[in-house]
Design an enzyme around this catalytic site. Structure first.
Site, PDB file in Angstrom:
ATOM      1  CG  MET A  24      37.854 -98.944 -73.806  1.00  0.00           C
ATOM      2  SD  MET A  24      36.930 -98.967 -72.231  1.00  0.00           S
ATOM      3  CE  MET A  24      37.852 -97.780 -71.314  1.00  0.00           C
ATOM      4  CD  GLU A  77      37.623 -95.325 -67.121  1.00  0.00           C
ATOM      5  OE1 GLU A  77      38.070 -96.455 -67.358  1.00  0.00           O
ATOM      6  OE2 GLU A  77      37.094 -94.608 -67.988  1.00  0.00           O
ATOM      7  N   GLY A 107      22.028 -65.712 -61.704  1.00  0.00           N
ATOM      8  CA  GLY A 107      21.248 -64.918 -62.657  1.00  0.00           C
ATOM      9  C   GLY A 107      21.916 -64.906 -64.020  1.00  0.00           C
TER      10      GLY A 107
HETATM   11  C1  LIG Z   1      34.551 -86.178 -73.746  1.00  0.00           C
HETATM   12  C2  LIG Z   1      34.543 -87.669 -73.902  1.00  0.00           C
HETATM   13  C3  LIG Z   1      35.705 -88.378 -73.606  1.00  0.00           C
HETATM   14  C4  LIG Z   1      35.731 -89.768 -73.784  1.00  0.00           C
HETATM   15  N1  LIG Z   1      36.902 -90.440 -73.578  1.00  0.00           N
HETATM   16  C5  LIG Z   1      36.978 -91.758 -73.926  1.00  0.00           C
HETATM   17  C6  LIG Z   1      38.216 -92.444 -73.893  1.00  0.00           C
HETATM   18  O1  LIG Z   1      39.256 -91.896 -73.503  1.00  0.00           O
HETATM   19  N2  LIG Z   1      38.251 -93.731 -74.304  1.00  0.00           N
HETATM   20  C7  LIG Z   1      37.136 -94.387 -74.743  1.00  0.00           C
HETATM   21  O2  LIG Z   1      37.237 -95.544 -75.112  1.00  0.00           O
HETATM   22  N3  LIG Z   1      35.942 -93.758 -74.780  1.00  0.00           N
HETATM   23  C8  LIG Z   1      35.834 -92.458 -74.387  1.00  0.00           C
HETATM   24  N4  LIG Z   1      34.632 -91.802 -74.449  1.00  0.00           N
HETATM   25  C9  LIG Z   1      33.451 -92.534 -74.910  1.00  0.00           C
HETATM   26  C10 LIG Z   1      32.426 -92.810 -73.821  1.00  0.00           C
HETATM   27  O3  LIG Z   1      32.918 -93.742 -72.899  1.00  0.00           O
HETATM   28  C11 LIG Z   1      31.142 -93.291 -74.535  1.00  0.00           C
HETATM   29  O4  LIG Z   1      30.624 -92.156 -75.239  1.00  0.00           O
HETATM   30  C12 LIG Z   1      30.120 -93.837 -73.582  1.00  0.00           C
HETATM   31  O5  LIG Z   1      30.551 -95.063 -73.034  1.00  0.00           O
HETATM   32  C13 LIG Z   1      28.751 -94.069 -74.271  1.00  0.00           C
HETATM   33  O6  LIG Z   1      28.890 -94.776 -75.441  1.00  0.00           O
HETATM   34  P1  LIG Z   1      28.193 -94.207 -76.791  1.00  0.00           P
HETATM   35  O7  LIG Z   1      28.624 -92.802 -76.961  1.00  0.00           O
HETATM   36  O8  LIG Z   1      28.461 -95.158 -77.889  1.00  0.00           O
HETATM   37  O9  LIG Z   1      26.642 -94.194 -76.464  1.00  0.00           O
HETATM   38  P2  LIG Z   1      25.602 -95.375 -76.740  1.00  0.00           P
HETATM   39  O10 LIG Z   1      26.140 -96.642 -76.205  1.00  0.00           O
HETATM   40  O11 LIG Z   1      25.206 -95.332 -78.162  1.00  0.00           O
HETATM   41  O12 LIG Z   1      24.376 -94.926 -75.834  1.00  0.00           O
HETATM   42  C14 LIG Z   1      23.359 -94.002 -76.274  1.00  0.00           C
HETATM   43  C15 LIG Z   1      22.293 -93.927 -75.164  1.00  0.00           C
HETATM   44  O13 LIG Z   1      21.710 -95.231 -74.980  1.00  0.00           O
HETATM   45  C16 LIG Z   1      21.786 -95.611 -73.626  1.00  0.00           C
HETATM   46  N5  LIG Z   1      21.975 -97.061 -73.507  1.00  0.00           N
HETATM   47  C17 LIG Z   1      22.872 -97.848 -74.175  1.00  0.00           C
HETATM   48  N6  LIG Z   1      22.774 -99.109 -73.749  1.00  0.00           N
HETATM   49  C18 LIG Z   1      21.807 -99.124 -72.784  1.00  0.00           C
HETATM   50  C19 LIG Z   1      21.243-100.139 -71.953  1.00  0.00           C
HETATM   51  N7  LIG Z   1      21.679-101.403 -71.984  1.00  0.00           N
HETATM   52  N8  LIG Z   1      20.242 -99.796 -71.100  1.00  0.00           N
HETATM   53  C20 LIG Z   1      19.804 -98.524 -71.039  1.00  0.00           C
HETATM   54  N9  LIG Z   1      20.297 -97.525 -71.789  1.00  0.00           N
HETATM   55  C21 LIG Z   1      21.295 -97.817 -72.645  1.00  0.00           C
HETATM   56  C22 LIG Z   1      23.018 -94.878 -73.091  1.00  0.00           C
HETATM   57  O14 LIG Z   1      22.965 -94.779 -71.668  1.00  0.00           O
HETATM   58  C23 LIG Z   1      22.881 -93.527 -73.800  1.00  0.00           C
HETATM   59  O15 LIG Z   1      21.985 -92.727 -73.093  1.00  0.00           O
HETATM   60  C24 LIG Z   1      34.568 -90.441 -74.217  1.00  0.00           C
HETATM   61  C25 LIG Z   1      33.400 -89.725 -74.481  1.00  0.00           C
HETATM   62  C26 LIG Z   1      33.381 -88.355 -74.331  1.00  0.00           C
HETATM   63  C27 LIG Z   1      32.112 -87.625 -74.648  1.00  0.00           C
END
Ligand SMILES: Cc1cc2nc3c(=O)[nH]c(=O)nc-3n(C[C@H](O)[C@H](O)[C@H](O)COP(=O)(O)OP(=O)(O)OC[C@H]3O[C@@H](n4cnc5c(N)ncnc54)[C@H](O)[C@@H]3O)c2cc1C
Length: 383
Positions: A130, A247, A344
């Site tokens: 995604m 999920e 610790g």
């Molecule tokens: C180890 C790992 C495994 C993963 N595995 C998968 C996978 O298998 N498939 C997949 O598709 N993705 C995967 N992901 C991605 C993960 O789902 C996303 O990183 C997550 O959904 C956040 O998206 P972003 O990183 O773009 O953060 P952003 O959307 O850029 O968010 C940055 C910050 O802004 C905040 N924020 C954003 N919108 C809002 C809002 N409307 N209100 C308040 N705060 C907000 C967020 O909470 C966050 O603190 C994985 C990520 C990691 C780290």
């Protein structure tokens, strides 16, 4: 046992046998390799096939498609057993509890027969893509497109942070089949990774969960048959919304089991370690901290158990699943931090499991939808 007097109400004798068998399998076959897997940034490919041979993949998929014929509880029991041993690199939750159910719920008979038996054997590893470099939380803004050309889709775009990305043979790609329609133009397309238009990117280096492969993926004029679409065109966003509660519950359950494990390790440690002529456990501060943590762990356990019962009855709503995901993962991070403190300096050393658990836990508040997004979803239920 952390709790003297509590058993999940959905457990039964058959699940107890599965728990024993899974626990033995992971202890014998996976635990000896865990340090090596952490070093190499992924588990061995053969481990997937071994788990398949042991009947531990696709446990909730009907036997007609090669699965174990169980339900969500079977997946849960298997997950709990490898997490209890500190094996966080085995991406079976994504493979068996996310990707396989998409195929089961939205796939045609032909799609199910084509891919599920291989997934159950461990010959095919599944992933779901995604997230993109420019968008994660705001899923509607994805840029990857899958545009129809005769009887094929041509996929272009890139994905990142994809779990099982290095091992994946089959990826559910979230793409826009009609970019003019926003969320209503999103579809789920199955892409096999030997497709010439698919390219695997780096295995990304991470803070924790180091044996879990997490990758970039690139799609350049990647052609797949229209028949690789899961369900109707334009239904992808709705399909995702339907599946995300399961999920998120799964992540909450992982949080609870890892919290319990951290508490068990810590009770053992403070029961042995001495300071000022007594056990660390005998300081009132230690007992009070651990009493609070144990109480919160059991609250988490009883809450997720209720959610499992709701899920099995088809009644787990998005807001409740979001509550479980955000609260249990927040508590996991807080409690593991307390547990590390009670170790610790040892708690900061790689050789103590609590240090690894601290790093492994952090992402739980981020993936599967961040905890801020969970609060948004809960907020929508307030009226
Ligand atoms: C180890 C790992 C495994 C993963 N595995 C998968 C996978 O298998 N498939 C997949 O598709 N993705 C995967 N992901 C991605 C993960 O789902 C996303 O990183 C997550 O959904 C956040 O998206 P972003 O990183 O773009 O953060 P952003 O959307 O850029 O968010 C940055 C910050 O802004 C905040 N924020 C954003 N919108 C809002 C809002 N409307 N209100 C308040 N705060 C907000 C967020 O909470 C966050 O603190 C994985 C990520 C990691 C780290």
């Amino acid at each position: 046992m952390l709790y003297e007097n509590y058993q999940s109400p959905w457990m039964d004798e058959e699940l107890g046998m599965l728990r024993d068998a899974a626990g033995k399998f992971f202890a014998q076959e996976f635990s000896p390799h865990n340090d090596q897997w952490i070093q190499q940034g992924k588990i061995d490919r053969d481990a997937w096939r071994q788990a398949g041979d042991a009947g531990l993949l696709c446990a909730a998929i009907p036997e007609a498609y090669g699965g174990g014929g169980g339900d969500y509880r079977h997946e849960t029991v298997i997950m709990e057993e490898h997490l209890r041993l500190g094996i966080t690199g085995f991406g079976n939750q994504v493979h068996s509890a996310i990707v396989a159910p998409y195929l089961l719920h939205y796939g045609t008979e032909e799609q199910k027969l084509r891919w599920l038996p291989g997934m159950a054997k461990g010959d095919i590893v599944g992933a779901i893509a995604m997230t993109e470099p420019n968008t994660g939380s705001d899923l509607q803004s994805i840029r990857t497109t899958a545009l129809a050309d005769g009887d094929e889709y041509i996929i272009n775009g890139s994905k990142t942070y994809i779990s099982n990305g290095q091992h994946a043979d089959l990826v559910i790609v979230v793409a826009k089949t009609d970019p003019s329609l926003g969320a209503k133009g999103i579809s789920l397309i199955l892409v096999e990774t030997d497709n010439p238009g698919f390219e695997r990117g780096r295995n990304l280096k991470k803070l924790g969960q180091k044996a879990a492969d997490t990758s970039e993926m690139f799609f350049s004029d990647c052609r797949v048959p229209i028949g690789n679409r899961l369900g109707e065109a334009g239904r992808g966003f709705i399909q995702l919304m339907q599946q995300l509660p399961q999920e998120r519950l799964n992540i909450a359950q992982a949080a609870v089991v890892q919290t319990e494990r951290a508490l068990e390790l810590t009770v053992d440690y403070v029961g042995e370690r001495q300071a000022f002529g007594q056990r660390i456990l005998d300081f009132q501060n230690t007992r009070f901290k651990l009493a609070e943590c144990k109480t919160e762990a059991l609250i988490g356990r009883t809450f997720v158990d209720q959610c499992v019962i709701k899920l099995l009855a088809g009644e787990l709503d998005a807001a409740t699943a979001s509550m479980a995901k955000y609260w249990c993962t927040d508590k996991q991070c807080q409690i593991i931090d307390e547990c590390l403190q009670l170790h610790g300096g040892a708690g900061y050393m790689d050789e103590y499991e609590i240090s690894r658990m601290y790093a492994d836990a952090r992402v739980q508040k981020i993936y599967g939808g961040t905890n801020e997004i969970m609060k948004e979803l809960i907020g929508r239920s307030l009226g």
